[in-house]
Motif scaffolding. Structure first.
Motif: not given
Length: 238
Positions: A54-56, A64
């Motif tokens: 997951k990348t924020d 995701e």
């Protein structure tokens, strides 16, 4: 009668001699704990793992994704996404804790006690002996009982400071986390080595929303399974 005036000052050299054994003992304890951590990590020479990434990060368009992660000692590391795209992070050694201890090319300095998610930890700083090392200092928060690094704060010369937080479960005995979370400042679009994944450079630069003028980015990998020490080929990392 001025009794206090008659008491000689405690010589500085004697004070140093008095404190020196305590400092030496703490340094020995720090080195002993680092050795335990290294021995646990050394059990794993390679692995293939399945997980979810997951990348924020405001300027990265990365949904995701299911991923397969490959690692081979000392610093080979690759992530393969479910769409078949392979990601070979720059400076992948910084992602793998074992790489921090390679070659014993560092000094371990005790830095007191602390907590990570409510659990007591011992804090040790690793100072590289190589003047050309990109890593300036690594601050490790270690669970003494299980010889596990729960958190690491790594300061580099070129890519700022970033954090790694590890949560352990099924593979605690191998020193492998169930979840690893990377936290870093997104100021100036600079991602730390090991986290230089694909991103859309055409997007507008994110606006600062913190007191010090920087934003925090987060990349989290949740591991669902590991296949350990199967003898991965070097060709996998090309």
């Amino acid at each position: 009668m001025k009794i206090l005036g008659m008491i000689p000052a405690f010589p500085a050299c004697l004070l140093v001699l008095f404190l020196l054994p305590a400092f030496a003992s703490r340094a020995q304890d720090a080195n002993a704990l680092i050795t335990k951590v290294k021995e646990k990590l050394a059990i794993v020479t390679d692995y293939q793992a399945e997980g979810v990434m997951k990348t924020d990060v405001s300027f990265m368009k990365v949904p995701e994704s299911k991923v397969t992660i490959y690692y081979k000692k000392p610093d080979k590391f690759k992530i393969k996404k479910q769409d078949g795209i392979s990601i070979v992070p720059k400076g992948g050694g910084n992602i793998n804790l074992a790489a921090l201890f390679e070659g014993n090319n560092y000094t371990a300095v005790p830095a007191g006690k602390g907590t990570v998610n409510g659990a007591a930890v011992t804090i040790i700083k690793l100072l590289p002996l190589d003047e050309k090392s990109d890593v300036v200092v690594s601050t490790l928060y270690i669970d003494e009982k299980d010889a596990l690094v729960k958190k690491a704060i790594i300061t580099t010369r070129e890519n700022g400071t970033y954090e790694m937080e590890m949560q352990y479960g099924k593979y605690t005995s191998r020193g492998l986390p169930d979840t690893i979370t990377f936290l870093f400042a997104t100021k100036d679009y600079k991602l730390p080595k090991g986290l230089a994944f694909d991103y859309d450079a055409g997007e507008q630069k994110p606006k600062a929303n913190t007191a010090n003028g920087s934003q925090k980015g987060k990349i989290q990998i949740s591991y669902t399974s590991y296949s350990i020490n199967k003898g991965l080929s070097n060709d996998l990392f090309k």
